[in-house]
Scaffold this active site. Structure first.
Site, mmCIF file in Angstrom:
data_model
loop_
_atom_site.group_PDB
_atom_site.id
_atom_site.type_symbol
_atom_site.label_atom_id
_atom_site.label_comp_id
_atom_site.label_asym_id
_atom_site.label_seq_id
_atom_site.Cartn_x
_atom_site.Cartn_y
_atom_site.Cartn_z
ATOM 1 N N TRP A 319 0.830 -1.202 -0.046
ATOM 2 C CA TRP A 319 0.097 -0.062 -0.045
ATOM 3 C C TRP A 319 0.899 1.314 0.190
ATOM 4 O O TRP A 319 0.641 2.291 -0.540
ATOM 5 C CB TRP A 319 -0.947 -0.166 1.451
ATOM 6 C CG TRP A 319 -1.744 1.160 1.362
ATOM 7 C CD1 TRP A 319 -3.087 1.317 0.986
ATOM 8 C CD2 TRP A 319 -1.377 2.326 2.074
ATOM 9 N NE1 TRP A 319 -3.530 2.716 1.266
ATOM 10 C CE2 TRP A 319 -2.422 3.236 1.952
ATOM 11 C CE3 TRP A 319 -0.237 2.876 2.594
ATOM 12 C CZ2 TRP A 319 -2.642 4.727 2.567
ATOM 13 C CZ3 TRP A 319 -0.357 4.067 3.591
ATOM 14 C CH2 TRP A 319 -1.407 5.069 3.170
ATOM 15 N N HIS A 320 1.956 1.163 0.517
ATOM 16 C CA HIS A 320 2.800 2.436 0.802
ATOM 17 C C HIS A 320 3.638 3.026 -0.493
ATOM 18 O O HIS A 320 3.965 3.882 -0.588
ATOM 19 C CB HIS A 320 4.017 2.048 1.858
ATOM 20 C CG HIS A 320 3.435 2.187 3.251
ATOM 21 N ND1 HIS A 320 2.782 1.310 3.893
ATOM 22 C CD2 HIS A 320 3.530 3.316 4.118
ATOM 23 C CE1 HIS A 320 2.498 1.406 5.205
ATOM 24 N NE2 HIS A 320 2.882 2.674 5.191
ATOM 25 N N GLY A 321 3.585 1.868 -1.512
ATOM 26 C CA GLY A 321 4.240 2.144 -2.719
ATOM 27 C C GLY A 321 4.404 1.176 -3.707
ATOM 28 O O GLY A 321 4.336 -0.037 -3.485
#
Lengths: 468, 377
Positions: A319-321
């Site tokens: 989700w972060h990247g």
């Protein structure tokens, strides 16, 4: 638009708050809706339509789910449409480049890699929107029939760009009926200014050290400099992100909303499991409710629990990247958490608290190395530097210079990232309540003015989590 | 009123008053402090919204014209001092409470190009008497006063090396030693990258000796303190607060020697003046420009010195405060700044008309740019 900017604080906010407090109650959501569109469009004029599209589809899905309340097949279909649409938007606008280049390197094709720009906040509003349809499907909330009210929820400007991830269930009552009081506004202002100071005075300051270290060739860094650099980042990202969350929560309070907390002094954690109950709390709880529990949680035996944990954490990282280092970062924590569940947690409880904190903190710092470098080769190079692999000795003259230049800032960061400051504040408040009550507004206003000075002067004011 | 209500009220007051004052205050178009034009209100159109140029322009406009901008900037730089950081934007605060620029390591490639340029120039002008003077900056002269743990490269070593490499083409004048031995005096500005007039004087004494005439003593000079509040490039770049500088103008008392004409060629036209001092700059921010005005491609200075000697100088702005001393010894001096002209030097000066050719630069121009290389063309 960024909260820590003159345009937001001295143009947008006074105008919006002024209108919001003056209009009759029944118009408040409409004001918020338009304010939200304006806020979002300011930063993302072209992709505004994606957010509007996501809103319309989820609102409609909710209506149909309600209309066909007795038809489980249709309800399931509506849920599926909502999830596919939101995940689809993410896949296209956030992950398409990643997917294509991964396929290319795995099976050797040369499909042209799409270069889609990332719409601001898409990772946040899609997750918020999905929480509505999922919770509606699971009958945890009731449908929202008023389109403006629903749209207000999705476009709420305090958290649309960088969280906290506010589930519909969190604000279900307040979105329909909320009270605003000057007291609550005052509380909100204090939290907002706290967040502003974290971002402008602490994060940006210590972040300058990380920028200096990162600008050099990794292979030219002696060990101590590499450590100083990643420690600087460790504090930068905490104050940047928790500061922004505080500003969002403070703004929410001013408007009559009670948003959930997002950070609870994560760096005093005594285990990685605890860390993720204190860091980006709304994300952890989103993945727990909507991925881990539906997968079975810990109710299907040890092996399946480990599997569920691993999947959940990989997705959390992802989700972060849109890049493999984030997936590995998530998996890294997933593995540690599994180990803590199995036996590591019990071992930890037997060692002194200070060692437990050291254990967690160091593992988190290692995690940040994975987080910061997209290229895995650079991750390896940086770890190599940290452990003296550059054969440049422990430190050089530059290291000393960096340490002396930033030692005071580091000390302040350590103080404000540990819960000592909170405990101290509570002690003072208990002993001198009247002084505390009237010193707080004075200190807040002074801090506000100092932050304004920094903003006017800004040469360095990036916001990190805008990748999401 | 309890604390929370008080905070809510104060917050509203601050926000509204700063917003209203900013919106209705008179907007200036130029910032003296920052030496640049201030943003104008952005144009509003669908495409300007689409590509965010309106939003970005609006943000710039608000911050450029925010009420009390200079007050806020100064507040911040004073607060920064409390954090014990002694550097901002590559400018360091020394223990002498002066500012120096932390120059990067010299670029070998550019030094090489400059050396080749000078060698070619010498070959093309075999009869010219060529001299070179490279000035160090305060970073080196005061390298023992840098913030603890900070070190810098030796400018003297680079200068000596440069001189030895061009020794067949030009005579390298050592001005470093004289400057260093007088470092206890006010020879560099605390807030700017130039040397003071006194620093230029010490360099002049060495240059004069090399050019074969006797330099004047310091005593016969009248020193006029032309400005007491000069805050130069280092102040602007770093905003670290230090005491302002004094700009001095040296003139030879009871002397008939004077500058008769100053012809400035700005690349488009020639203008004539009667003094090497452009005093209108003392009233503005860039006070160093009192010496010979702003940098131009070509300036010709004529004096009433009766020896018919002519000097050709290729230079950077360090030469401007040194010129008044050299003007006491030549009937004509031409200064050419290779950075500000596209023309070949031959279009601006006929080298054989001049008795001496002087290359006068500070170490930054040698180590980080290669305009001097065009001398070889």
């Amino acid at each position: 638009m960024v909260f820590s900017s003159l345009t937001f604080m001295y143009i947008y906010l006074p105008i919006i708050l002024g209108i919001y407090f003056l209009v009759p109650k029944v118009l408040r959501n409409s004001v918020m809706f338009i304010a939200g569109l304006l806020f979002y469009a300011w930063g993302e004029p072209v992709y505004l339509w994606i957010m509007i599209l996501s809103t319309i589809i989820d609102y409609t899905a909710g209506l149909f789910m309600h209309k066909y309340d007795d038809k489980p097949a249709i309800r399931r279909l509506c849920l599926l449409v909502s999830i596919l649409m939101n995940v689809g938007l993410l896949s296209v606008f956030k992950y398409s480049g990643f997917f294509v280049s991964t396929i290319n390197s795995v099976i050797g094709t040369s499909i042209p890699v799409p270069n889609v720009s990332l719409p601001i906040g898409i990772s946040f509003y899609t997750f918020q929107s999905m929480s509505y349809t999922i919770d509606l499907y699971m009958r945890n909330i009731s449908v929202q029939k008023n389109p403006v009210t629903f749209a207000t929820y999705v476009t709420l400007f305090p958290q649309i760009v960088a969280g906290p991830i506010v589930r519909y269930s969190d604000v279900q009552n307040e979105i329909n009926h909320r009270t605003i009081s000057i007291d609550m506004v005052g509380e909100g202002v204090a939290i907002f200014i706290k967040g502003l100071a974290k971002k402008v005075l602490l994060a940006n300051n210590i972040g300058a050290l990380w920028a200096t270290v990162k600008a050099q060739e990794i292979s030219s860094l002696p060990a101590a400099t590499a450590w100083l650099g990643i420690l600087a980042f460790t504090f930068q990202i905490y104050f940047d992100f928790s500061g922004y969350s505080d500003m969002a929560i403070g703004l929410g309070k001013m408007l009559g909303f009670n948003f959930p907390e997002n950070f609870n002094f994560p760096y005093v954690s005594k285990s990685i499991s605890e860390f993720w109950r204190r860091w980006h709390m709304t994300l952890g709880s989103w993945f727990k409710s909507y991925v881990y529990i539906p997968l079975g949680g810990n109710r299907k035996g040890l092996g399946r629990t480990a599997f569920n944990l691993f999947i959940t954490w990989m997705l959390t990282g992802f989700w972060h990247g849109a890049s493999w280092n984030f997936v590995i970062w998530g998996a890294y924590f997933g593995v540690i958490i599994i180990l803590e569940r199995l036996f590591l947690g019990n071992w930890l409880k037997k060692i002194p608290a200070v060692l437990q904190v050291a254990y967690s903190f160091i593992l988190v710092v290692f995690g940040w190395v994975l987080f910061e470098f997209d290229e895995l080769s650079n991750v390896f190079l940086y770890f190599k530097a940290m452990f003296g692999g550059n054969a440049l000795g422990f430190a050089n003259a530059d290291t000393l210079y960096y340490l002396l230049s930033y030692i005071l800032v580091f000390a302040i960061c350590i103080f404000f990232s540990s819960d000592i400051c909170q405990k101290l504040a509570l002690k003072i408040k208990a002993k001198f309540p009247k002084v505390w009550e009237y010193a707080t507004p004075a200190v807040c206003i002074i801090v506000l003015l100092i932050c304004t000075a920094y903003l006017v002067d800004a040469t360095y004011n990036p916001f990190l989590y805008f990748r999401f | 009123m309890n604390g929370k209500k008080l905070l809510a009220v104060l917050f509203s007051v601050v926000l509204v008053s700063l917003a209203v004052i900013t919106a209705f205050s008179k907007k200036s178009s130029f910032s003296e402090e920052e030496n640049r034009n201030l943003a104008t209100f952005p144009s509003f159109s669908l495409s300007a919204i689409g590509d965010k140029s309106f939003m970005n322009g609006f943000d710039s406009y608000i911050s450029d014209h925010f009420f009390g901008r200079n007050f806020w900037v100064n507040l911040k730089s004073n607060l920064e001092l409390l954090t014990l950081k002694k550097e901002n934007n590559s400018i360091l605060l020394t223990s002498r409470d002066s500012l120096v620029e932390d120059l990067e390591e010299p670029e070998e490639r550019k030094i090489g190009l400059n050396i080749s340029g000078i060698e070619s120039f010498a070959k093309n002008n075999p009869d010219a008497k060529i001299y070179m003077a490279i000035a160090p900056t305060a970073l080196d002269i005061y390298s023992d006063t840098l913030p603890y743990g900070k070190s810098t490269w030796s400018q003297k070593a680079v200068i000596d090396d440069f001189y030895s490499k061009i020794s067949k083409s030009a005579y390298g004048i050592d001005i470093y030693t004289s400057l260093y031995s007088n470092r206890d005096q006010y020879i560099y500005y605390n807030t700017d990258h130039h040397w003071t007039t006194l620093g230029a004087y010490y360099a002049y004494t060495q240059i004069a000796t090399a050019l074969d005439f006797k330099p004047y003593d310091k005593s016969p000079f009248d020193v006029e303190h032309a400005s007491y509040d000069f805050k130069g490039t280092y102040s602007s770049k770093s905003k670290i607060p230090v005491t302002a500088d004094t700009i001095d103008i040296y003139s030879l008392a009871s002397s008939d020697l004077k500058v008769t004409e100053v012809i400035v060629n700005d690349g488009k036209e020639e203008k004539s003046y009667d003094s090497i001092y452009f005093r209108e700059w003392l009233g503005k921010k860039d006070k160093y420009s009192v010496f010979l005005g702003q940098v131009q491609p070509e300036i010709t200075v004529k004096t009433n010195v009766q020896n018919n000697r002519k000097l050709l100088i290729f230079k950077d702005s360090y030469a401007h405060s040194l010129l008044p001393f050299l003007a006491l010894h030549y009937s004509e001096i031409k200064l050419i700044d290779l950075r500000y002209t596209n023309q070949n030097y031959r279009d601006l000066a006929n080298v054989s008309d001049y008795n001496d050719v002087l290359l006068l630069y500070n170490i930054d121009s040698i180590a980080h740019s290669f305009e001097i290389a065009t001398l070889g063309d």
